[in-house]
Scaffold this motif. Structure first.
Motif, PDB file in Angstrom:
ATOM      1  N   THR A  77      35.171  37.496  34.293  1.00 55.99           N
ATOM      2  CA  THR A  77      35.927  37.086  35.475  1.00 55.99           C
ATOM      3  C   THR A  77      35.784  35.560  35.535  1.00 55.99           C
ATOM      4  O   THR A  77      34.685  35.039  34.780  1.00 55.99           O
ATOM      5  CB  THR A  77      35.226  37.790  36.677  1.00 55.99           C
ATOM      6  OG1 THR A  77      33.931  37.336  36.836  1.00 55.99           O
ATOM      7  CG2 THR A  77      35.292  39.277  36.436  1.00 55.99           C
ATOM      8  N   PRO A  78      36.169  34.743  36.395  1.00 55.41           N
ATOM      9  CA  PRO A  78      35.706  33.385  36.923  1.00 55.41           C
ATOM     10  C   PRO A  78      34.461  33.278  37.510  1.00 55.41           C
ATOM     11  O   PRO A  78      33.823  34.365  38.079  1.00 55.41           O
ATOM     12  CB  PRO A  78      36.736  33.085  37.848  1.00 55.41           C
ATOM     13  CG  PRO A  78      38.156  33.706  37.694  1.00 55.41           C
ATOM     14  CD  PRO A  78      37.459  35.225  37.248  1.00 55.41           C
ATOM     15  N   SER A  79      33.748  32.255  37.695  1.00 55.32           N
ATOM     16  CA  SER A  79      32.310  32.090  38.173  1.00 55.32           C
ATOM     17  C   SER A  79      32.695  31.732  39.646  1.00 55.32           C
ATOM     18  O   SER A  79      33.805  31.690  40.107  1.00 55.32           O
ATOM     19  CB  SER A  79      31.527  30.948  37.351  1.00 55.32           C
ATOM     20  OG  SER A  79      32.294  29.860  37.711  1.00 55.32           O
ATOM     21  N   ALA A  80      31.604  31.831  40.428  1.00 57.39           N
ATOM     22  CA  ALA A  80      31.644  31.450  42.074  1.00 57.39           C
ATOM     23  C   ALA A  80      32.147  30.218  42.153  1.00 57.39           C
ATOM     24  O   ALA A  80      33.121  29.846  43.126  1.00 57.39           O
ATOM     25  CB  ALA A  80      30.407  31.719  42.441  1.00 57.39           C
ATOM     26  N   ARG A  81      31.816  29.335  41.275  1.00 55.71           N
ATOM     27  CA  ARG A  81      32.264  27.873  41.706  1.00 55.71           C
ATOM     28  C   ARG A  81      33.746  27.567  41.247  1.00 55.71           C
ATOM     29  O   ARG A  81      34.340  26.630  41.919  1.00 55.71           O
ATOM     30  CB  ARG A  81      31.554  26.822  40.879  1.00 55.71           C
ATOM     31  CG  ARG A  81      31.909  26.699  39.285  1.00 55.71           C
ATOM     32  CD  ARG A  81      30.915  25.621  38.373  1.00 55.71           C
ATOM     33  NE  ARG A  81      31.216  25.605  37.246  1.00 55.71           N
ATOM     34  CZ  ARG A  81      32.078  24.748  36.480  1.00 55.71           C
ATOM     35  NH1 ARG A  81      32.519  23.649  37.417  1.00 55.71           N
ATOM     36  NH2 ARG A  81      32.195  24.885  35.252  1.00 55.71           N
ATOM     37  N   GLN A  82      34.451  28.294  40.858  1.00 55.26           N
ATOM     38  CA  GLN A  82      35.851  28.524  40.407  1.00 55.26           C
ATOM     39  C   GLN A  82      36.702  29.101  41.337  1.00 55.26           C
ATOM     40  O   GLN A  82      37.830  29.068  41.283  1.00 55.26           O
ATOM     41  CB  GLN A  82      35.864  28.946  38.940  1.00 55.26           C
ATOM     42  CG  GLN A  82      35.499  28.043  37.814  1.00 55.26           C
ATOM     43  CD  GLN A  82      35.214  28.842  36.428  1.00 55.26           C
ATOM     44  OE1 GLN A  82      35.342  30.167  36.427  1.00 55.26           O
ATOM     45  NE2 GLN A  82      35.193  28.085  35.369  1.00 55.26           N
ATOM     46  N   SER A 125      28.517  36.563  39.564  1.00 55.37           N
ATOM     47  CA  SER A 125      29.462  35.322  39.741  1.00 55.37           C
ATOM     48  C   SER A 125      28.567  33.867  39.470  1.00 55.37           C
ATOM     49  O   SER A 125      29.036  33.006  39.619  1.00 55.37           O
ATOM     50  CB  SER A 125      30.375  35.160  40.827  1.00 55.37           C
ATOM     51  OG  SER A 125      29.576  35.049  42.098  1.00 55.37           O
ATOM     52  N   ASP A 126      27.141  34.150  39.450  1.00 54.42           N
ATOM     53  CA  ASP A 126      26.365  33.050  39.620  1.00 54.42           C
ATOM     54  C   ASP A 126      25.904  32.544  38.169  1.00 54.42           C
ATOM     55  O   ASP A 126      24.852  32.423  37.874  1.00 54.42           O
ATOM     56  CB  ASP A 126      25.054  33.622  40.075  1.00 54.42           C
ATOM     57  CG  ASP A 126      25.206  33.733  41.856  1.00 54.42           C
ATOM     58  OD1 ASP A 126      25.959  32.986  42.502  1.00 54.42           O
ATOM     59  OD2 ASP A 126      24.728  34.646  42.502  1.00 54.42           O
ATOM     60  N   GLN A 127      27.075  32.223  37.472  1.00 59.29           N
ATOM     61  CA  GLN A 127      26.776  31.377  36.400  1.00 59.29           C
ATOM     62  C   GLN A 127      27.732  30.143  36.303  1.00 59.29           C
ATOM     63  O   GLN A 127      28.841  29.978  37.247  1.00 59.29           O
ATOM     64  CB  GLN A 127      27.189  32.088  35.137  1.00 59.29           C
ATOM     65  CG  GLN A 127      26.009  33.423  34.797  1.00 59.29           C
ATOM     66  CD  GLN A 127      26.333  33.939  33.451  1.00 59.29           C
ATOM     67  OE1 GLN A 127      25.451  34.001  32.699  1.00 59.29           O
ATOM     68  NE2 GLN A 127      27.751  34.492  33.288  1.00 59.29           N
ATOM     69  N   LEU A 128      27.780  28.943  35.534  1.00 55.36           N
ATOM     70  CA  LEU A 128      28.422  27.676  35.651  1.00 55.36           C
ATOM     71  C   LEU A 128      29.959  28.150  35.321  1.00 55.36           C
ATOM     72  O   LEU A 128      30.761  27.632  35.996  1.00 55.36           O
ATOM     73  CB  LEU A 128      27.678  26.739  34.940  1.00 55.36           C
ATOM     74  CG  LEU A 128      28.119  25.474  35.176  1.00 55.36           C
ATOM     75  CD1 LEU A 128      27.908  25.033  36.464  1.00 55.36           C
ATOM     76  CD2 LEU A 128      27.905  24.384  34.083  1.00 55.36           C
ATOM     77  N   ASP A 129      30.268  28.917  34.401  1.00 57.65           N
ATOM     78  CA  ASP A 129      31.373  28.792  33.660  1.00 57.65           C
ATOM     79  C   ASP A 129      32.216  30.185  33.817  1.00 57.65           C
ATOM     80  O   ASP A 129      33.303  30.368  34.019  1.00 57.65           O
ATOM     81  CB  ASP A 129      31.160  28.514  32.060  1.00 57.65           C
ATOM     82  CG  ASP A 129      30.863  27.018  31.924  1.00 57.65           C
ATOM     83  OD1 ASP A 129      31.260  26.240  32.712  1.00 57.65           O
ATOM     84  OD2 ASP A 129      29.861  26.851  31.005  1.00 57.65           O
ATOM     85  N   TYR A 130      31.472  31.304  33.870  1.00 57.07           N
ATOM     86  CA  TYR A 130      32.405  32.811  33.961  1.00 57.07           C
ATOM     87  C   TYR A 130      31.262  33.686  34.515  1.00 57.07           C
ATOM     88  O   TYR A 130      30.124  33.359  34.495  1.00 57.07           O
ATOM     89  CB  TYR A 130      32.566  33.372  32.414  1.00 57.07           C
ATOM     90  CG  TYR A 130      33.514  32.288  31.626  1.00 57.07           C
ATOM     91  CD1 TYR A 130      34.811  32.417  31.787  1.00 57.07           C
ATOM     92  CD2 TYR A 130      33.147  31.260  30.751  1.00 57.07           C
ATOM     93  CE1 TYR A 130      35.692  31.496  31.402  1.00 57.07           C
ATOM     94  CE2 TYR A 130      33.972  30.606  29.988  1.00 57.07           C
ATOM     95  CZ  TYR A 130      35.307  30.569  29.993  1.00 57.07           C
ATOM     96  OH  TYR A 130      36.229  29.851  29.475  1.00 57.07           O
ATOM     97  N   ALA A 158      41.134  43.429  42.493  1.00 58.27           N
ATOM     98  CA  ALA A 158      40.897  44.751  41.794  1.00 58.27           C
ATOM     99  C   ALA A 158      42.154  44.537  40.679  1.00 58.27           C
ATOM    100  O   ALA A 158      41.820  44.676  39.144  1.00 58.27           O
ATOM    101  CB  ALA A 158      41.012  46.228  42.446  1.00 58.27           C
ATOM    102  N   ARG A 159      43.248  44.342  41.076  1.00 52.13           N
ATOM    103  CA  ARG A 159      44.305  44.019  40.158  1.00 52.13           C
ATOM    104  C   ARG A 159      44.289  42.856  39.161  1.00 52.13           C
ATOM    105  O   ARG A 159      44.658  43.075  38.112  1.00 52.13           O
ATOM    106  CB  ARG A 159      45.711  43.851  40.762  1.00 52.13           C
ATOM    107  CG  ARG A 159      46.091  45.252  41.819  1.00 52.13           C
ATOM    108  CD  ARG A 159      47.587  44.888  42.225  1.00 52.13           C
ATOM    109  NE  ARG A 159      47.686  43.715  43.216  1.00 52.13           N
ATOM    110  CZ  ARG A 159      47.618  43.864  44.462  1.00 52.13           C
ATOM    111  NH1 ARG A 159      47.141  45.022  45.134  1.00 52.13           N
ATOM    112  NH2 ARG A 159      47.704  42.698  45.205  1.00 52.13           N
ATOM    113  N   THR A 160      43.665  41.773  39.589  1.00 50.24           N
ATOM    114  CA  THR A 160      43.328  40.718  38.745  1.00 50.24           C
ATOM    115  C   THR A 160      42.353  40.976  37.954  1.00 50.24           C
ATOM    116  O   THR A 160      42.211  40.513  36.516  1.00 50.24           O
ATOM    117  CB  THR A 160      42.963  39.382  39.861  1.00 50.24           C
ATOM    118  OG1 THR A 160      43.853  39.401  40.708  1.00 50.24           O
ATOM    119  CG2 THR A 160      42.544  38.363  39.164  1.00 50.24           C
ATOM    120  N   ILE A 161      41.155  41.429  38.192  1.00 51.32           N
ATOM    121  CA  ILE A 161      39.901  41.459  37.084  1.00 51.32           C
ATOM    122  C   ILE A 161      39.872  42.771  36.643  1.00 51.32           C
ATOM    123  O   ILE A 161      39.001  42.790  35.318  1.00 51.32           O
ATOM    124  CB  ILE A 161      38.429  41.206  38.032  1.00 51.32           C
ATOM    125  CG1 ILE A 161      38.247  42.101  39.015  1.00 51.32           C
ATOM    126  CG2 ILE A 161      38.687  39.677  38.675  1.00 51.32           C
ATOM    127  CD1 ILE A 161      36.827  41.860  39.709  1.00 51.32           C
TER     128      ILE A 161
END
Length: 447
Positions: free
Chosen positions: A276-281, A325-330, A426-429
């Motif tokens: 998934t995307p990360s929190a910052r994204q 989600s608490d990583q920089l990139d993913y 849900a549909r996205t991830i």
């Protein structure tokens, strides 16, 4: 020193939403020193104690190719000494003053902390500022500590089938990005790390401008600013902070599967992780929708997994879901289940797939949203009722590209999440093409 482990689902949810800052009526102050070092102050006057943390915005994912594990090795070596405080004096001084101290390393950051009485705050600031720029290493100190790290890897990963499976799942998930290698490093590379490797990483990343100071406890912003300017203010940045350039993970186009058998496994285990995307994204509302989705799917005894897998059909001894989600990139959305005796992995996996397919096709209900939202708020209030957890919460967020406002506005944003937001998440991830499934089985004994 401790390697920062993957947190439990509830803790991950709480850290992701950064809950009770407003619920506990906490004022947070942030400022920068002239050398670029960020300072965050979180007053907590319930006891004359302070938690002092220095976070470096560098971790395992910032290592050079072929140097896996050097960030974590350096974390160990930071306790070895400086000309002013040689031979492990740092830890001895903290203990002699009644303090507690440790450190941890992740893919994106390395943090060092001490918990001491308020009047010892100047002491730990002086010690930490000293080793930020004056670390002194020799082969006599590096090589024995490298052996300690190798043994740590044996105990925590090589001797733990679950750890080996998670390591292989990460390697399968990230085909290009450095999150695919373990924080502690591969045995073959750690065994070759040298004093110069550690000093090179130290020189490249341990600068005031690349650090965050967080002080939580019985202090005022004015007191911390005076001390920070005295001890950290004189430090100079010896080189420009390096941009964190990492390989981008290509768009996944096929699901992956890892199956491991081990004689040390007593009962099988199944899990799946989605990229998934990360929190910052993400806008915080979308991130919170994913956290709520994890809570609804498998975060409590009221979740769909528990009600179906554990209670109704009695297929699983344990089950759950989490969102990190608490990583920089993913980020990662994960689900897991362990079958009951007499139940096969295939039976559990088919039922998990059916539950997930139902969530994607039909969505969640308002009742599920309300219950999960209230549960997350309640968990946050209890878990974050300590200065240590508050300091870590802000440190994780700031070290991974989030802001103080992201932390403080969690309850406002959590309250805006709708059923439609969760269904869209849900549909996205929950896309099998972006997933890795791991199966851990007992090894069949030969006749």
């Amino acid at each position: 020193m401790t390697l920062f482990k993957r947190l439990t689902p509830v803790v991950l949810a709480v850290l992701a939403i950064a809950g009770p800052a407003l619920a506990l009526d906490i004022n947070v102050t942030s400022f920068k020193l002239d050398n670029g070092m960020q300072v965050v102050v979180i007053p907590d006057h319930r006891a004359p104690v302070v938690t002092h943390m220095v976070w470096y915005k560098t971790g395992a994912a910032d290592e050079e190719q072929g140097k896996a594990g050097v960030a974590h090795l350096l974390e160990h070596l930071m306790f070895k000494g400086t000309p002013k405080h040689p031979d492990g004096a740092f830890s001895r001084i903290v203990r002699a003053n009644g303090g507690d101290e440790n450190a941890f390393t992740t893919q994106d950051y390395t943090a060092y902390y001490q918990k001491v009485m308020k009047d010892r705050l100047p002491l730990v600031m002086e010690l930490e500022a000293d080793r930020m720029q004056n670390l002194e290493l020799t082969d006599e100190t590096v090589l024995p500590e490298r052996s300690v790290v190798l043994e740590e890897r044996r105990q925590r990963t090589d001797n733990e089938p679950g750890g080996l499976l998670n390591e292989q799942m990460d390697a399968a998930m990230y085909t290009a990005h450095p999150y695919g290698k373990p924080v502690i490093g591969w045995m073959s590379q750690v065994s070759k790390l040298t004093r110069q490797d550690a000093m090179d990483f130290y020189a490249a990343h341990y600068e005031p401008e690349n650090a965050i100071l967080i002080v939580a406890g019985d202090v005022t912003p004015e007191e911390v600013k005076t001390l920070a300017e005295r001890y950290y203010g004189p430090l100079k940045n010896k080189r420009p902070t390096q941009e964190r350039v990492r390989a981008e993970e290509p768009q996944p186009n096929a699901e992956r599967r890892i199956t491991m058998s081990d004689q040390r496994v007593s009962s099988p285990n199944w899990q799946r992780q989605y990229l998934t995307p990360s929190a910052r994204q993400l806008p915080q509302r979308e991130e919170l929708a994913m956290s709520l989705l994890a809570e609804i799917v498998g975060g409590s005894s009221q979740s769909r997994f528990y009600q179906t897998l554990n209670l109704d059909k009695k297929l699983a001894a344990s089950s759950g879901a989490w969102f990190d989600s608490d990583q920089l990139d993913y980020g990662t959305f994960g689900v897991y289940a362990s079958p009951n005796p007499g139940v096969t992995i295939d039976q559990v996996e088919m039922e998990v797939d059916a539950i997930i397919a139902d969530v994607v096709a039909k969505g969640v209900t308002q009742e599920e949203l309300d219950r999960s939202r209230n549960s997350m708020i309640a968990s946050a209030v209890y878990l974050l009722d300590s200065q240590d957890k508050l300091a870590r919460m802000f440190g994780v967020s700031l070290a991974t590209g989030q802001t103080i406002d992201d932390v403080l506005n969690w309850d406002r944003d959590l309250g805006t999440v709708t059923v439609d937001d969760i269904n869209k998440a849900a549909r996205t991830i929950l896309d099998r093409k972006a997933s890795v499934t791991g199966v851990l089985l007992p090894e069949e004994k030969s006749q």
